[in-house]
Design a protein around this motif. Sequence first.
Motif, mmCIF file in Angstrom:
data_model
loop_
_atom_site.group_PDB
_atom_site.id
_atom_site.type_symbol
_atom_site.label_atom_id
_atom_site.label_comp_id
_atom_site.label_asym_id
_atom_site.label_seq_id
_atom_site.Cartn_x
_atom_site.Cartn_y
_atom_site.Cartn_z
ATOM 1 N N ALA A 523 0.830 -1.205 0.000
ATOM 2 C CA ALA A 523 0.000 0.000 0.000
ATOM 3 C C ALA A 523 0.862 1.252 0.000
ATOM 4 O O ALA A 523 0.562 2.231 -0.696
ATOM 5 C CB ALA A 523 -0.931 -0.014 1.213
ATOM 6 N N MET A 524 1.979 1.231 0.747
ATOM 7 C CA MET A 524 2.863 2.400 0.783
ATOM 8 C C MET A 524 3.527 2.620 -0.571
ATOM 9 O O MET A 524 3.768 3.760 -0.978
ATOM 10 C CB MET A 524 3.915 2.214 1.878
ATOM 11 C CG MET A 524 4.836 3.425 2.070
ATOM 12 S SD MET A 524 3.958 4.928 2.558
ATOM 13 C CE MET A 524 3.514 4.512 4.240
ATOM 14 N N ALA A 525 3.799 1.533 -1.291
ATOM 15 C CA ALA A 525 4.405 1.685 -2.621
ATOM 16 C C ALA A 525 3.468 2.411 -3.576
ATOM 17 O O ALA A 525 3.916 3.101 -4.499
ATOM 18 C CB ALA A 525 4.775 0.306 -3.189
ATOM 19 N N TYR A 526 2.155 2.291 -3.357
ATOM 20 C CA TYR A 526 1.180 2.962 -4.223
ATOM 21 C C TYR A 526 1.206 4.483 -4.044
ATOM 22 O O TYR A 526 0.563 5.218 -4.785
ATOM 23 C CB TYR A 526 -0.223 2.419 -3.933
ATOM 24 C CG TYR A 526 -1.177 2.612 -5.084
ATOM 25 C CD1 TYR A 526 -2.234 3.488 -5.004
ATOM 26 C CD2 TYR A 526 -0.984 1.908 -6.280
ATOM 27 C CE1 TYR A 526 -3.099 3.667 -6.065
ATOM 28 C CE2 TYR A 526 -1.841 2.077 -7.340
ATOM 29 C CZ TYR A 526 -2.896 2.957 -7.231
ATOM 30 O OH TYR A 526 -3.734 3.129 -8.281
ATOM 31 N N ARG A 527 1.967 4.940 -3.048
ATOM 32 C CA ARG A 527 2.174 6.380 -2.857
ATOM 33 C C ARG A 527 2.789 7.018 -4.092
ATOM 34 O O ARG A 527 2.580 8.204 -4.368
ATOM 35 C CB ARG A 527 3.099 6.570 -1.653
ATOM 36 C CG ARG A 527 3.576 7.979 -1.382
ATOM 37 C CD ARG A 527 4.367 7.986 -0.076
ATOM 38 N NE ARG A 527 5.009 9.264 0.123
ATOM 39 C CZ ARG A 527 6.241 9.553 -0.272
ATOM 40 N NH1 ARG A 527 6.940 8.620 -0.892
ATOM 41 N NH2 ARG A 527 6.768 10.750 -0.049
ATOM 42 N N LEU A 528 3.533 6.236 -4.865
ATOM 43 C CA LEU A 528 4.126 6.747 -6.105
ATOM 44 C C LEU A 528 3.053 7.256 -7.059
ATOM 45 O O LEU A 528 3.226 8.264 -7.731
ATOM 46 C CB LEU A 528 4.938 5.641 -6.792
ATOM 47 C CG LEU A 528 5.458 5.968 -8.187
ATOM 48 C CD1 LEU A 528 6.641 6.903 -8.077
ATOM 49 C CD2 LEU A 528 5.840 4.715 -8.934
ATOM 50 N N VAL A 529 1.899 6.566 -7.084
ATOM 51 C CA VAL A 529 0.851 6.916 -8.042
ATOM 52 C C VAL A 529 -0.005 8.067 -7.537
ATOM 53 O O VAL A 529 -0.244 9.045 -8.249
ATOM 54 C CB VAL A 529 -0.017 5.674 -8.352
ATOM 55 C CG1 VAL A 529 -1.156 6.040 -9.296
ATOM 56 C CG2 VAL A 529 0.840 4.568 -8.953
ATOM 57 N N ILE A 530 -0.485 7.978 -6.286
ATOM 58 C CA ILE A 530 -1.443 8.971 -5.796
ATOM 59 C C ILE A 530 -0.769 10.119 -5.068
ATOM 60 O O ILE A 530 -1.433 11.104 -4.725
ATOM 61 C CB ILE A 530 -2.485 8.295 -4.888
ATOM 62 C CG1 ILE A 530 -1.805 7.750 -3.617
ATOM 63 C CG2 ILE A 530 -3.217 7.203 -5.619
ATOM 64 C CD1 ILE A 530 -2.797 7.171 -2.626
ATOM 65 N N GLY A 531 0.541 10.042 -4.808
ATOM 66 C CA GLY A 531 1.244 11.125 -4.147
ATOM 67 C C GLY A 531 1.255 10.956 -2.639
ATOM 68 O O GLY A 531 0.628 10.064 -2.060
ATOM 69 N N GLY A 532 2.011 11.839 -1.974
ATOM 70 C CA GLY A 532 2.152 11.767 -0.528
ATOM 71 C C GLY A 532 0.988 12.420 0.186
ATOM 72 O O GLY A 532 0.122 13.078 -0.389
ATOM 73 N N GLY A 533 0.971 12.236 1.527
ATOM 74 C CA GLY A 533 -0.038 12.878 2.355
ATOM 75 C C GLY A 533 -1.359 12.157 2.394
ATOM 76 O O GLY A 533 -2.347 12.707 2.894
ATOM 77 N N ALA A 534 -1.438 10.921 1.889
ATOM 78 C CA ALA A 534 -2.713 10.202 1.837
ATOM 79 C C ALA A 534 -2.715 9.064 2.850
ATOM 80 O O ALA A 534 -1.689 8.685 3.410
ATOM 81 C CB ALA A 534 -2.961 9.647 0.436
ATOM 82 N N ILE A 535 -3.920 8.537 3.098
ATOM 83 C CA ILE A 535 -4.092 7.313 3.882
ATOM 84 C C ILE A 535 -4.462 6.219 2.882
ATOM 85 O O ILE A 535 -5.500 6.269 2.232
ATOM 86 C CB ILE A 535 -5.182 7.478 4.953
ATOM 87 C CG1 ILE A 535 -4.775 8.557 5.967
ATOM 88 C CG2 ILE A 535 -5.421 6.149 5.665
ATOM 89 C CD1 ILE A 535 -5.825 8.836 7.012
ATOM 90 N N ILE A 536 -3.590 5.244 2.738
ATOM 91 C CA ILE A 536 -3.739 4.229 1.696
ATOM 92 C C ILE A 536 -4.038 2.887 2.351
ATOM 93 O O ILE A 536 -3.238 2.380 3.134
ATOM 94 C CB ILE A 536 -2.461 4.115 0.847
ATOM 95 C CG1 ILE A 536 -1.994 5.505 0.383
ATOM 96 C CG2 ILE A 536 -2.673 3.200 -0.341
ATOM 97 C CD1 ILE A 536 -0.640 5.492 -0.279
ATOM 98 N N ARG A 537 -5.198 2.345 2.033
ATOM 99 C CA ARG A 537 -5.585 1.034 2.559
ATOM 100 C C ARG A 537 -5.281 -0.043 1.522
ATOM 101 O O ARG A 537 -5.539 0.142 0.326
ATOM 102 C CB ARG A 537 -7.075 1.020 2.914
ATOM 103 C CG ARG A 537 -7.446 2.024 3.987
ATOM 104 C CD ARG A 537 -8.843 1.789 4.477
ATOM 105 N NE ARG A 537 -8.982 0.450 5.043
ATOM 106 C CZ ARG A 537 -9.771 0.151 6.068
ATOM 107 N NH1 ARG A 537 -10.497 1.101 6.632
ATOM 108 N NH2 ARG A 537 -9.862 -1.074 6.502
ATOM 109 N N TYR A 538 -4.740 -1.126 1.982
ATOM 110 C CA TYR A 538 -4.403 -2.218 1.071
ATOM 111 C C TYR A 538 -5.652 -2.767 0.393
ATOM 112 O O TYR A 538 -5.625 -3.141 -0.779
ATOM 113 C CB TYR A 538 -3.704 -3.337 1.857
ATOM 114 C CG TYR A 538 -3.365 -4.537 1.018
ATOM 115 C CD1 TYR A 538 -4.152 -5.689 1.043
ATOM 116 C CD2 TYR A 538 -2.253 -4.531 0.180
ATOM 117 C CE1 TYR A 538 -3.844 -6.785 0.275
ATOM 118 C CE2 TYR A 538 -1.935 -5.633 -0.603
ATOM 119 C CZ TYR A 538 -2.738 -6.757 -0.542
ATOM 120 O OH TYR A 538 -2.432 -7.840 -1.315
#
Length: 771
Positions: A523-538
């Motif tokens: 899920a943290m790797a998906y930060r590349l696509v949506i950018g920083g500062g988000a809460i990403i759920r697997y």
Amino acid sequence: MKFNRIRFNKRSVMFTWFTSYISVLLVPIIISGILYAASWHVVESEVNRANTNALKQMELAIDNSLGGIERLSLEISLNKQVNAFINTSLPLSDNDYYDLVTISNDLRVYQTANEFIEQIYLYYKNSDTVISTRNRTDGRQLFQMLDGQTLRGYDAWKSFLDARYVQTYMPVTMKENDNSYKAVLFAKSVSLANRDQPGAVLLFVMKDTKLLANLPPSEATSVALLDKENRLVASSGLEQRPQFLTYDKFTGENGLFYGDVAGEQVAVSYTTSARTGWKYMSMIPAERFDDKMRYMKRLVYASILLSLLLGGVVTFLFLRKNYNPINLLIRSFSMKAGISFAEGTNEYGFLQDALNNTFAEKEQVDRRLHQHRDAIRSHFLQGLLKGNLEQDIPVHESLSAHDIRLSSDHFAVLLFHIDHFGKFQDDVTVDPQKVKLMQFILMNVVEEVIGSQHRGYVTEIDDMQACIFNFGMGQDPEDLRQVAEQVKLFLLDHFHVHLTVSISGIHTELFGIAGAYQEALSAMAYRLVIGGGAIIRYDELPSSEAAHQAGNYYYPLHVEQQLINFVKTGDYEKSSSIIEQIIETNASNAVLSVPLGKCLMFDLASTMLKTMNEIGSQSNKASFIEQFHPVERLFGCETMKEMKGEILSILEQVCQSIQAERKQDYSPLGELVISFVKANYAEDNLNISMIGEKFGITPSYLSKQFKAQTGDALLDFISRTRLEEAKKLLSEQSLSIMEIARKVGYADINTFNRTFKKFEGITPGKYKELK
């Protein structure tokens, strides 16, 4: 303690001294060995240098000859008779046979001009015709005359000749009139203006004896040539190929290598051709070095023997003299201190052990008092996350030892990545001490927010903070999101710290923690696509099935061609608009995966490199990479947003550079030619010769000056001017493609279709459908 009872004890200081003195004796022996090795190296270097110089001379002569053959192949490719026969097909007419005789005569002239060539063959794919200086044959008969080391039957030979482009060397054995000889075959395709037409292949045959004609005569020296495919191109003085003679063993441009030939060790000097990559090797018997080193070897042996004899006597005398004081000291210490000294014990060790006992006990107590409990606990938590549990210790004992109390057997993992350190960050750098302080604050905030309803255990791992979330009453996934939001809000309000939080799914048992950690990482790797500062759920990530069905990202060929054209003209506004549109289209795709996002950004950077390669030389491209470091800058980005900023920054610098060069080199001639082309693009006879007559200059000079002043080829500019008008007419949907082609200066619709697809990436008909 008697001397004769301890001199053989290995633990005694006597033995240590003896070893030390022997080591001193080794100094002159080592020096003698170094002198011998240095002398050997000097002799070896001189012989190798002489062999290398001879190889360099042979390499230069062969490379010059091969370069002449390659230039000759280009000259033959430009021959009108050779090119005219390419389109001829079977059956051959009388005129075709006359052309064959003419081509054969021309080949004979070319062969006579270069004494290095044994025979020239010209293979035409369309008619399966092979022309030589003596006769005509076909591809199968030519194959029967060859015995190439890489040929695997006629089908492989036919596939080799029918390839789109051929330019290679290969060793062969030619068979002509019951005679055979080893040779080297150089095959090169005849260049065509239309790549879709079947072409022709030139084949030059050179005897291997002529390759080695410049080799200085020597009875003891053997010479061999290897190509990149590990094939023996030519050899002299070798009855059979040695096993060590392989291309991979000769690394580097030149050097020295030892091998075995027919049971005899040989020294192999080698160098590498910059033109062909061939390895040139010279082999001489290694005994040549031994003949020159025998006298030096006798001197070295004599000095070693003398050193051992004299040094042995001196060592024995000094050992006995120096041991007496330490022997008396041990006896006195044993009697007065009441500590017995056991024979076979090291004297210095006896004294040191007695003094170190007290220090060892004190250090052991201090070590137990100052153990870092937190560090050990953090290590245990990292083991849980990575699935590395100690097998020898029961898990419940480890949990109790680290004061970890679990409320249930349901777990999840939260990862916290600090995007910006806020108040702790000065400009772009962060003090390491402040980093540790921020991590400590984050750890305490997370554990405090989780509260008493659930339990959380935080540790630092891979430059992130990982929280093992142990559910208490109920397993509501929304509790995980609430914890993440509260931690983000608290750190943002109080410290201006920006976080990205990834949340795993819920797993059972301690062994499920490792799986939860891997999900949080994904899920943290998906930060590349949506950018920083988000809460990403697997659980909210695009499924692998959806990503597989999506298949690829949006970056069609015609859009890339438009981007290349805008960059060539230095138009930053239009080219940046296309890049932003591409990124926005792909970012809105709900199934864009992390690997596809990276591929898209590197594809855009590759387009700019491709454009630099088209508008300038290789040196300009290398200068661009050295100045802007596009790949390194993209690797340094953590999100697509950052990558987009870097690409637009590089694009702006490239466009400014192109515009500056064109402003500097621009002159009235280029402006006049541009105006003339725009006014007369509809003329079907508009070409470089016509424009040259208009301005009273030769076509070649006009083309060269226009390229230097505008950065664009004149023919490409004429085509683009016509295509711009054609695109306007295609958008109107009222005229047929044939009518539009004639209105913009194309009498042949096939030429119009081919040119349109070259510059726009799609056909005119497809373009009209899109509009």
